[in-house]
Design an enzyme around this catalytic site. Structure first.
Site, short mmCIF file in Angstrom:
data_model
loop_
_atom_site.label_atom_id
_atom_site.label_comp_id
_atom_site.label_asym_id
_atom_site.label_seq_id
_atom_site.Cartn_x
_atom_site.Cartn_y
_atom_site.Cartn_z
N CYS A 309 14.97 29.26 -41.46
CA CYS A 309 16.42 29.14 -41.33
C CYS A 309 16.73 27.81 -40.67
CB CYS A 309 16.95 30.31 -40.49
SG CYS A 309 18.73 30.45 -40.47
N GLU A 343 11.89 28.45 -46.83
CA GLU A 343 12.09 29.79 -47.37
C GLU A 343 13.33 29.82 -48.25
OE1 GLU A 343 13.33 34.12 -45.53
OE2 GLU A 343 11.89 32.91 -44.42
#
Length: 443
Positions: A309, A343
């Site tokens: 993140c 990700e």
């Protein structure tokens, strides 16, 4: 960015301004009263007023034009409504989505901001979608589907609907963090006791949050932190990076996730922060180290993710901090001796930052090596995953497929043109100032 047309003209010859008030045309008069109309009946030019009263209150799903902060009207869809806290019980305010823009601009608006002459007839959405889909080609429908799930590729249709319903209205409107008051972008699942708060006050060092300014002031007199908890692993001038272990600093990690979710629509909120490391970037002065952004990564990722993140807080955006955080994640990957990739899914702003970073790094190397280099060698030098290198070079039209393999083909003039378009590189990570060893599980 698109904008709506000028204020619409009502049927009685008046114009509707941005505050929803009607202004008579230059003659200043409506049509004269007709003979034979009983004095008790409303005059003919009251028809628009009666029609507007008939559509109120607006139903959820209604489409209408709304005056935004730029002073122009934009198409919106009513997502939710609620009765005004003060005033007439029949008066509502409406939570709207600006259909031309990202959900981060969704907001509560008052009735005066809406042009009721532009209200569209309410159509059952399932019927409308079915009728529309019959007219679409397969390619068009696929493009629509891709747009609807942007940033949510990991969700199936049912989960996506549940996510959108649960998060459709942002619960916190603004936060205070340090010297900044920041408007939020998205819903964040704060504990139920904060459901009645439109503004939260964060301690900028420990990230505890409170309902009232007085609570924050009392907390600041007791809080002895002047920087994020954890180890300072980088210091260059006024910039510092702290590594925070989610297992050792669980409350801080959870509070950071609550805060980040206010500005990230696409990420799942992880309550189990034990599995993550948080890298918090700060600007430092004599008052302490003030967070400007962060990225997180899993301690152990089977998919070679070097970033889970990433967020630059709104007051610090457009200062190259996003690319700095990305570059820092790859420097850690180099120290680990691994290639990495972020990700998925990436947010819209995250994708832009990554494409910019990959483009700049790869073009600089290709220019130095005069394109005599393979994708494998590029990956070894940069720690960027081969698939990310391939898609970046394909997007720049710098690669061809010959005899069963990809070959980089880049004319120096083409590279110069791409480098010019890529813009400045921004802040660089001075690796000599990075003091860090890869994470190893204790015991």
């Amino acid at each position: 960015m698109g904008s709506a047309e000028a204020p619409t003209t009502a049927e009685n010859g008046s114009t509707t301004n941005c505050n929803g008030n009607q202004q008579q045309l230059e003659d200043g008069k409506g049509p004269p009263p007709q003979d034979g109309v009983p004095s008790g009946n409303p005059p003919e030019n009251d028809a628009p007023r009666r029609r507007k009263a008939g559509v109120l209150p607006l139903e959820v799903g209604t489409r209408v034009m709304c005056c935004w902060r730029d002073g122009k009207f934009h198409p919106v869809k009513v997502i939710e409504r609620r009765k005004m806290p003060c005033g007439d019980p029949s008066e509502y305010e409406y939570y709207v989505h600006y259909t031309e823009y990202n959900r981060r601009l969704d907001e509560w608006v008052k009735l005066e901001q809406l042009d009721l002459d532009s209200v569209e007839t309410d159509i059952d959405e399932k019927v409308e979608d079915k009728a529309t889909s019959l007219k679409m080609t397969r390619h068009q429908k696929r493009k629509i589907d891709e747009t609807h799930v942007e940033g949510h590729e990991e969700l199936d249709a049912a989960s996506l609907r549940e996510h959108e319903e649960f998060t459709k209205v942002k619960n916190i409107a603004t936060i205070e963090l340090g010297k900044h008051e920041i408007e939020t972008w998205y819903f964040s699942p704060f504990p139920p006791e904060y459901s009645d708060c439109s503004k939260l006050f964060f301690c900028e060092f420990c990230l505890n949050f409170m309902k009232r300014k007085e609570q924050l002031q009392r907390h600041m007199r007791k809080c002895d932190l002047k920087h994020p908890p954890g180890d300072e692993i980088y210091r260059n001038g006024t910039l510092s990076m702290f590594e925070v272990d989610g297992k050792k600093n669980k409350v801080y990690g959870q509070n950071l996730c609550y805060l980040a979710k206010l500005f990230l629509d696409h990420k799942t909120l992880y309550y189990d922060v034990d599995l993550f490391l948080f890298y918090v970037l700060c600007e430092c002065d004599d008052r302490g180290c003030h967070m400007v952004g962060y990225f997180s990564k899993e301690k152990h990722s089977e998919e070679s993710y070097n970033l889970a993140c990433i967020l630059t807080l709104p007051p610090y955006q457009r200062k190259s901090y996003g690319k700095f955080l990305i570059a820092f994640s790859y420097e850690l990957s180099k120290k680990e001796g691994k290639v990495g990739t972020p990700e998925r899914p990436l947010s819209d702003l995250g994708l832009v930052s990554y494409r910019g970073y990959w483009t700049r790094v790869l073009l600089d190397i290709l220019k130095k090596h005069k394109s005599n280099i393979s994708i494998k060698e590029l990956s070894d030098m940069t720690a960027i995953k081969a698939e990310d290198i391939l898609t970046t070079l394909q997007g720049l039209d710098l690669i061809q497929y010959r005899k069963g393999q990809h070959v980089i083909c880049a004319d120096p003039k083409v590279l110069d043109r791409h480098l010019k378009a890529a813009g400045r590189g921004g802040l660089e990570v001075d690796v000599s100032k990075l003091i860090w060893t890869p994470y190893k599980e204790q015991g």
